[in-house]
Structure formats: structure tokens, C-alpha cells
Design a protein around this motif. Structure first.
Motif, PDB file in Angstrom:
ATOM      1  N   ALA A   1       0.827  -1.210   0.000  1.00 36.68           N
ATOM      2  CA  ALA A   1       0.000   0.000   0.000  1.00 36.68           C
ATOM      3  C   ALA A   1       0.858   1.256   0.000  1.00 36.68           C
ATOM      4  CB  ALA A   1      -0.933  -0.002   1.215  1.00 36.68           C
ATOM      5  N   LEU A   2       1.965   1.245   0.739  1.00 36.37           N
ATOM      6  CA  LEU A   2       2.816   2.436   0.825  1.00 36.37           C
ATOM      7  C   LEU A   2       3.613   2.659  -0.451  1.00 36.37           C
ATOM      8  CD1 LEU A   2       3.816   1.929   4.525  1.00 36.37           C
ATOM      9  CD2 LEU A   2       2.684   3.966   3.603  1.00 36.37           C
ATOM     10  N   VAL A   3       3.986   1.593  -1.137  1.00 34.12           N
ATOM     11  CA  VAL A   3       4.635   1.760  -2.445  1.00 34.12           C
ATOM     12  C   VAL A   3       3.652   2.397  -3.424  1.00 34.12           C
ATOM     13  CG1 VAL A   3       5.581   0.535  -4.438  1.00 34.12           C
ATOM     14  CG2 VAL A   3       6.330  -0.064  -2.134  1.00 34.12           C
ATOM     15  N   LEU A   4       2.397   1.957  -3.374  1.00 36.09           N
ATOM     16  CA  LEU A   4       1.374   2.585  -4.212  1.00 36.09           C
ATOM     17  C   LEU A   4       1.194   4.049  -3.834  1.00 36.09           C
ATOM     18  CD1 LEU A   4      -1.248  -0.299  -4.284  1.00 36.09           C
ATOM     19  CD2 LEU A   4      -0.126   0.690  -6.293  1.00 36.09           C
ATOM     20  N   LEU A   5       1.083   4.306  -2.544  1.00 29.56           N
ATOM     21  CA  LEU A   5       0.895   5.676  -2.072  1.00 29.56           C
ATOM     22  C   LEU A   5       2.035   6.585  -2.527  1.00 29.56           C
ATOM     23  CD1 LEU A   5      -0.842   7.490  -0.021  1.00 29.56           C
ATOM     24  CD2 LEU A   5       1.015   7.003   1.589  1.00 29.56           C
ATOM     25  N   GLY A   6       3.273   6.077  -2.453  1.00 27.48           N
ATOM     26  CA  GLY A   6       4.437   6.920  -2.725  1.00 27.48           C
ATOM     27  C   GLY A   6       5.139   6.630  -4.031  1.00 27.48           C
ATOM     28  N   GLN A   7       4.456   6.044  -4.995  1.00 26.72           N
ATOM     29  CA  GLN A   7       5.118   5.644  -6.234  1.00 26.72           C
ATOM     30  C   GLN A   7       5.706   6.835  -6.997  1.00 26.72           C
ATOM     31  OE1 GLN A   7       1.974   4.379  -9.406  1.00 26.72           O
ATOM     32  NE2 GLN A   7       0.975   4.068  -7.428  1.00 26.72           N
ATOM     33  N   ARG A   8       5.078   8.008  -6.889  1.00 26.93           N
ATOM     34  CA  ARG A   8       5.615   9.175  -7.594  1.00 26.93           C
ATOM     35  C   ARG A   8       6.959   9.614  -7.024  1.00 26.93           C
ATOM     36  NH1 ARG A   8      -0.280  12.115  -7.349  1.00 26.93           N
ATOM     37  NH2 ARG A   8      -1.220  11.082  -9.178  1.00 26.93           N
ATOM     38  N   TYR A   9       7.164   9.393  -5.720  1.00 22.70           N
ATOM     39  CA  TYR A   9       8.445   9.716  -5.085  1.00 22.70           C
ATOM     40  C   TYR A   9       9.513   8.731  -5.552  1.00 22.70           C
ATOM     41  CZ  TYR A   9       5.380  12.274  -1.842  1.00 22.70           C
ATOM     42  OH  TYR A   9       4.454  13.110  -1.284  1.00 22.70           O
ATOM     43  N   LEU A  10       9.133   7.447  -5.631  1.00 23.68           N
ATOM     44  CA  LEU A  10      10.083   6.422  -6.050  1.00 23.68           C
ATOM     45  C   LEU A  10      10.424   6.539  -7.530  1.00 23.68           C
ATOM     46  CD1 LEU A  10       8.554   3.414  -4.069  1.00 23.68           C
ATOM     47  CD2 LEU A  10      10.577   4.760  -3.474  1.00 23.68           C
ATOM     48  N   LEU A  11       9.541   7.172  -8.297  1.00 23.07           N
ATOM     49  CA  LEU A  11       9.798   7.416  -9.714  1.00 23.07           C
ATOM     50  C   LEU A  11      10.576   8.713  -9.947  1.00 23.07           C
ATOM     51  CD1 LEU A  11       6.316   6.357 -11.128  1.00 23.07           C
ATOM     52  CD2 LEU A  11       8.508   5.213 -11.580  1.00 23.07           C
ATOM     53  N   HIS A  12      10.920   9.402  -8.859  1.00 16.93           N
ATOM     54  CA  HIS A  12      11.699  10.648  -8.905  1.00 16.93           C
ATOM     55  C   HIS A  12      10.993  11.746  -9.708  1.00 16.93           C
ATOM     56  CE1 HIS A  12      14.972   8.458  -7.083  1.00 16.93           C
ATOM     57  NE2 HIS A  12      14.960   7.579  -8.060  1.00 16.93           N
ATOM     58  N   GLU A  13       9.661  11.790  -9.610  1.00 16.57           N
ATOM     59  CA  GLU A  13       8.944  12.884 -10.258  1.00 16.57           C
ATOM     60  C   GLU A  13       9.256  14.193  -9.543  1.00 16.57           C
ATOM     61  OE1 GLU A  13       4.787  12.225 -10.611  1.00 16.57           O
ATOM     62  OE2 GLU A  13       5.001  10.311 -11.681  1.00 16.57           O
ATOM     63  N   SER A  14       9.197  15.299 -10.286  1.00 16.99           N
ATOM     64  CA  SER A  14       9.406  16.599  -9.663  1.00 16.99           C
ATOM     65  C   SER A  14       8.174  16.974  -8.850  1.00 16.99           C
ATOM     66  CB  SER A  14       9.682  17.671 -10.726  1.00 16.99           C
ATOM     67  OG  SER A  14       8.593  17.789 -11.617  1.00 16.99           O
ATOM     68  N   ASP A  15       8.406  17.506  -7.640  1.00 20.34           N
ATOM     69  CA  ASP A  15       7.341  17.909  -6.734  1.00 20.34           C
ATOM     70  C   ASP A  15       6.285  16.816  -6.585  1.00 20.34           C
ATOM     71  OD1 ASP A  15       6.038  19.572  -4.975  1.00 20.34           O
ATOM     72  OD2 ASP A  15       4.869  20.583  -6.527  1.00 20.34           O
ATOM     73  N   PRO A  16       6.677  15.607  -6.159  1.00 20.34           N
ATOM     74  CA  PRO A  16       5.712  14.507  -6.069  1.00 20.34           C
ATOM     75  C   PRO A  16       4.717  14.708  -4.941  1.00 20.34           C
ATOM     76  CG  PRO A  16       7.776  13.876  -5.039  1.00 20.34           C
ATOM     77  CD  PRO A  16       8.005  15.232  -5.660  1.00 20.34           C
ATOM     78  N   GLN A  17       3.558  14.109  -5.102  1.00 23.00           N
ATOM     79  CA  GLN A  17       2.523  14.095  -4.075  1.00 23.00           C
ATOM     80  C   GLN A  17       2.026  12.665  -3.913  1.00 23.00           C
ATOM     81  OE1 GLN A  17       1.242  16.668  -2.083  1.00 23.00           O
ATOM     82  NE2 GLN A  17       3.038  17.746  -2.861  1.00 23.00           N
ATOM     83  N   PRO A  18       1.587  12.299  -2.708  1.00 21.96           N
ATOM     84  CA  PRO A  18       1.054  10.939  -2.529  1.00 21.96           C
ATOM     85  C   PRO A  18      -0.265  10.761  -3.271  1.00 21.96           C
ATOM     86  CG  PRO A  18       0.746  12.244  -0.526  1.00 21.96           C
ATOM     87  CD  PRO A  18       1.583  13.073  -1.453  1.00 21.96           C
ATOM     88  N   LEU A  19      -0.541   9.531  -3.681  1.00 24.43           N
ATOM     89  CA  LEU A  19      -1.835   9.237  -4.272  1.00 24.43           C
ATOM     90  C   LEU A  19      -2.919   9.393  -3.208  1.00 24.43           C
ATOM     91  CD1 LEU A  19      -0.054   8.065  -6.558  1.00 24.43           C
ATOM     92  CD2 LEU A  19      -1.680   6.180  -6.751  1.00 24.43           C
ATOM     93  N   THR A  20      -4.156   9.529  -3.636  1.00 22.99           N
ATOM     94  CA  THR A  20      -5.265   9.584  -2.686  1.00 22.99           C
ATOM     95  C   THR A  20      -5.560   8.180  -2.173  1.00 22.99           C
ATOM     96  OG1 THR A  20      -6.973   9.232  -4.356  1.00 22.99           O
ATOM     97  CG2 THR A  20      -6.246  11.515  -3.978  1.00 22.99           C
TER      98      THR A  20
END
Length: 271
Positions: free
Chosen positions: A164-183
Motif C-alpha cells: 500500500a505504501l509503495v502505491l501511495l508513494g510511487q511518484r516519489y520512487l519514480l523521482h517525479e518533480s514535486d511529487p505528491q502521494p496518491l489519494t
């Protein structure tokens, strides 16, 4: 305030950055330096150094041409054998690790060594206040060139929590600029694709995230409770949670392999 009331030594505006270190000083002495100069004082119970925009009434002037900086924006106080920083201004002070200190919040302790503080100003400006607390031997902390590296403290996660936390934070792990957690709803929908028989709902996801935040908060991680972040909360609690998990290497980019089934599942147009 009479700036001479604090027994110390003035640092000229030409003084080298404190990031380069300090000369031998009294153990626990503090150095404070801004672009226009600064001060160094020894430790003494109750001793206070004030910084802000109003040069005649502070010990260290910072942002003197920027009216977003308060006239007296903060204080460095020596109490119980340690230096503490507090915010007396209108805008928060940014510390290392993206930590913010707001007015009326409890003072934060300063560790030995170098600490940069940033006061936000007009049109995106940030005003730097460099601090350096002398070590117990009166010098900068000892170099440890050959010492073994201290590993980060990683957090134990149950399999469902990790997914669940990998899903929540996948944008951070993908190194996106200014990432936000999923809803929570987005996480629940993707969990249903990966584990269709597990009965995932956004409420179940909410309880899981709450359990992890409370567990880490009890272990001393800051910024994971409503009381700490204030209202409106928004995504801040989960943002702080994901950042802690990534910074501690509890979650790392290879964890994205857990989501491979999402990429392999055909969409409705292909069925």
C-alpha cells in the motif's frame, strides 16, 4: 535592546561561511552568521541571541531590506546545557530536512556542528542564517574519514503495508518533480487490481496508513499527527510519511516491482 548586553565577539560581514568550520572555542559556544555579519557567544544558562530585520534591536541582522522578515524573527537561547532555536516572527523558519519551525511552537534543540536556517522573504527569496555550535572539546566535530558508515534506521513494514505504501508513494520512487502521494481512493483502486480478493476500500487504506503513522510517531518521527502539522492537513501527513520512508530507505525504487502486475493487466479496451 542593547546588542552589547550579550558578552560575545562580533563576526564581520567578510567572515568565511561557517560551513568551513570554526576555530577552537569554548565548549558549547555558538556562532551565528548572516550576510551582513554575526556574533559568537559562549554558553551560559538563559543567554539569548536575537536575530531579525531591525538591525539596531537584534544581535544578528538578517533580511534587513525585506519586509517579509520580522523585525525580531527568532531567538537562540541556551538552556539546560544546550542551544535552542525559537521563532518569534510571522513567517516560519526552514531547517534542514525540510522541517519548518512556526511561531508559538516549542523551541528546537541545535546539535553540535553546522546548521543552516532559512527565513522566507519576498518573491521567493530565502535569507540564510548560519549557525555552528562548538563541540564538547571546543572544536568542530571530529572528522571520521575511515569510520564505518552508520546505516539509516529502516522501519519494519508488513507485506500489505509495504504494498500500500509503495502505491501511495510511487511518484516519489519514480523521482517525479514535486511529487505528491496518491489519494486513498487511488491506492484502494490499484490494490483491488493487484489483490482483487482482499476487499480493499479507501477506508481500509485509511486505517492502514493511520496505523503506520501512529507507529512511527511513537518512535519519534515528527510530522505524522494532526497536532504537529496543523490545519488544513491536506496531504501533509501522508507526504511526511512517504518522505520518511524514502529518506530512511525503508522504501526504495526497486520496490516498484511490486506494481508490475498493474502494468501487465490489460485495460478494458483490450478485453
Amino acid at each position: 535592546m542593547d546588542t552589547l548586553a550579550v558578552e560575545g565577539r562580533r563576526l564581520p560581514r567578510t567572515h568565511d561561511s561557517l560551513a568551513f568550520g570554526i576555530p577552537r572555542s569554548a565548549p558549547g559556544a555558538i556562532y551565528a552568521l548572516a550576510i551582513g555579519g554575526g556574533i559568537t557567544v559562549g554558553p551560559s544558562e538563559g543567554r539569548t541571541v536575537v536575530f531579525g530585520r531591525n538591525k539596531p534591536e537584534v544581535h544578528v541582522c538578517i533580511g534587513e531590506d525585506d519586509r517579509r522578515v520580522s523585525r525580531q524573527h527568532g531567538m537562540l537561547t541556551h538552556q539546560h546545557g544546550q542551544w535552542w532555536v525559537s521563532n518569534t516572527g510571522k513567517l516560519p523558519i526552514r531547517l534542514p530536512g525540510s522541517q519548518w519551525l512556526f511561531a508559538a511552537e516549542e523551541s528546537l534543540p541545535l546539535a553540535e556542528g553546522y546548521t543552516p536556517l532559512f527565513v522566507p522573504g519576498t518573491r521567493g527569496r530565502e535569507h540564510l542564517l548560519e549557525l555552528f555550535v562548538a563541540g564538547s572539546d571546543g572544536q568542530r566535530p571530529l572528522t571520521r574519514h575511515d569510520a564505518l558508515t552508520d546505516p539509516p534506521k529502516t522501519w519494519r513494514l508488513l507485506p500489505d503495508e509495504r504494498l500500500a505504501l509503495v502505491l501511495l508513494g510511487q511518484r516519489y520512487l519514480l523521482h517525479e518533480s514535486d511529487p505528491q502521494p496518491l489519494t486513498r481512493q487511488q491506492v484502494a483502486e490499484q490494490l483491488m487490481e493487484l489483490r482483487p480478493d482482499a476487499g480493499w476500500t479507501h477506508r481500509k487504506v485509511e486505517h492502514l496508513l493511520k496505523d503506520v503513522r501512529e507507529r512511527l510517531s511513537r518512535e519519534g518521527v515528527r510530522g505524522l499527527t494532526r497536532e504537529e502539522v496543523g490545519e488544513p492537513v491536506g496531504n501533509k501527513l501522508n507526504d511526511n510519511l512517504v518522505r520518511e520512508l524514502v529518506l530512511s530507505t525503508t522504501l526504495v525504487p526497486p520496490d516498484l516491482r511490486l506494481l508490475d502486475q498493474l502494468d501487465q493487466a490489460p485495460d478494458d479496451s483490450e478485453r
